[in-house]
Design a protein around this motif. Structure first.
Motif, short mmCIF file in Angstrom:
data_model
loop_
_atom_site.label_atom_id
_atom_site.label_comp_id
_atom_site.label_asym_id
_atom_site.label_seq_id
_atom_site.Cartn_x
_atom_site.Cartn_y
_atom_site.Cartn_z
N UNK A 189 0.81 -1.18 0.00
CA UNK A 189 0.00 0.00 0.00
C UNK A 189 0.87 1.26 0.00
N UNK A 190 1.90 1.29 0.81
CA UNK A 190 2.77 2.46 0.85
C UNK A 190 3.50 2.63 -0.47
N UNK A 191 3.92 1.54 -1.07
CA UNK A 191 4.59 1.60 -2.37
C UNK A 191 3.68 2.26 -3.39
N UNK A 192 2.41 1.86 -3.40
CA UNK A 192 1.44 2.44 -4.33
C UNK A 192 1.26 3.93 -4.07
N UNK A 193 1.18 4.31 -2.81
CA UNK A 193 1.03 5.73 -2.48
C UNK A 193 2.23 6.55 -2.95
N UNK A 194 3.42 6.01 -2.75
CA UNK A 194 4.62 6.73 -3.19
C UNK A 194 4.63 6.82 -4.71
N UNK A 195 4.26 5.74 -5.38
CA UNK A 195 4.24 5.75 -6.84
C UNK A 195 3.21 6.76 -7.37
N UNK A 196 2.08 6.87 -6.70
CA UNK A 196 1.02 7.79 -7.14
C UNK A 196 1.35 9.25 -6.82
N UNK A 197 1.90 9.50 -5.64
CA UNK A 197 2.06 10.87 -5.15
C UNK A 197 3.49 11.36 -5.11
N UNK A 224 10.68 -7.16 -14.12
CA UNK A 224 10.49 -5.70 -14.16
C UNK A 224 9.44 -5.30 -15.19
N UNK A 225 9.41 -6.00 -16.31
CA UNK A 225 8.42 -5.68 -17.35
C UNK A 225 6.99 -5.92 -16.86
N UNK A 226 6.84 -6.75 -15.86
CA UNK A 226 5.50 -7.04 -15.32
C UNK A 226 5.07 -6.06 -14.24
N UNK A 227 5.96 -5.15 -13.86
CA UNK A 227 5.61 -4.20 -12.79
C UNK A 227 6.13 -2.79 -13.12
N UNK A 228 5.56 -2.17 -14.16
CA UNK A 228 6.05 -0.87 -14.59
C UNK A 228 5.97 0.23 -13.53
N UNK A 229 4.95 0.20 -12.67
CA UNK A 229 4.85 1.25 -11.65
C UNK A 229 5.99 1.15 -10.63
N UNK A 230 6.39 -0.05 -10.29
CA UNK A 230 7.51 -0.22 -9.36
C UNK A 230 8.80 0.24 -10.03
N UNK A 231 8.99 -0.14 -11.28
CA UNK A 231 10.19 0.27 -12.02
C UNK A 231 10.22 1.80 -12.13
N UNK A 232 9.07 2.41 -12.42
CA UNK A 232 9.00 3.88 -12.51
C UNK A 232 9.36 4.51 -11.16
N UNK A 233 8.81 3.98 -10.10
CA UNK A 233 9.10 4.49 -8.76
C UNK A 233 10.60 4.44 -8.49
N UNK A 234 11.22 3.30 -8.75
CA UNK A 234 12.65 3.17 -8.49
C UNK A 234 13.46 4.10 -9.40
N UNK A 235 13.07 4.23 -10.66
CA UNK A 235 13.81 5.09 -11.60
C UNK A 235 13.75 6.54 -11.14
#
Length: 176
Positions: free
Chosen positions: A1-9, A82-93
């Motif tokens: 949940x926190x990962x999603x919040x960071x990725x969104x905001x 990584x190709x299966x989780x673009x939002x996580x990859x975007x967050x890390x990038x």
């Protein structure tokens, strides 16, 4: 949940109250566990790394660790994950780029992470080349660069296909 919040905001837009609410805690209770908002960020990043490492090791048939895994096979599995989780990859990038500033709360985390990744790749490359450190840095740079291109143009860049083309060149050895 926190990962999603960071990725969104983004980290700056993250509300500790929203995180606490999502965890069923008060803000003081959350802070008891993570220490600070910066501590929360590092905990989230470390959790993602550990989860990815476990998943990758299991997929490669090495549930305890990645020692002795074929480097090229591991890289291909990592790119597919990584190709299966673009939002996580975007967050890390995004966070990795932001953390180039020494004052960023994840600066030390990303510096240590890069060192750790290059060390793992170097160790696995010892049977592949007589310059394993160089190959490890090239693999890391190629993966990072391809991921940026993929994130920018997901409709026209196939991350897995581009990685496989790059891997053929990276693992081919020096030109004759």
């Amino acid at each position: 949940m926190t990962t999603r919040l960071i990725a969104e905001r983004g980290f700056r837009g993250l509300s500790m109250q929203d995180v606490a609410d999502g965890c069923g805690l008060t803000v003081p209770g959350l802070l008891h566990h993570v220490g600070s908002k910066n501590g929360l960020l590092v905990a989230v990043l470390e959790h993602r790394d550990a989860e990815d490492a476990r998943t990758l090791a299991a997929e490669l048939g090495h549930p305890d660790d990645l020692t002795g895994v074929d480097l090229r096979r591991m890289c291909s599995a990592l790119v597919r994950r990584n190709a299966s989780q673009p939002e996580i990859v975007r967050l890390f990038a995004v966070l990795e780029a932001e953390s180039l500033a020494p004052s960023h709360p994840a600066h030390d985390y990303f510096a240590a992470r890069q060192d750790r990744i290059v060390a793992v790749f170097t160790d696995l490359a010892k049977d592949v080349t007589d310059t394993p450190g160089s190959l490890a840095r090239q693999i890391t740079a190629m993966m990072d660069g391809l991921q940026i291109q993929w994130l920018r143009s997901p409709g026209t860049t196939d991350l897995v296909r581009e990685w496989e083309a790059a891997a053929r060149a990276l693992f081919a050895g020096p030109p004759a």
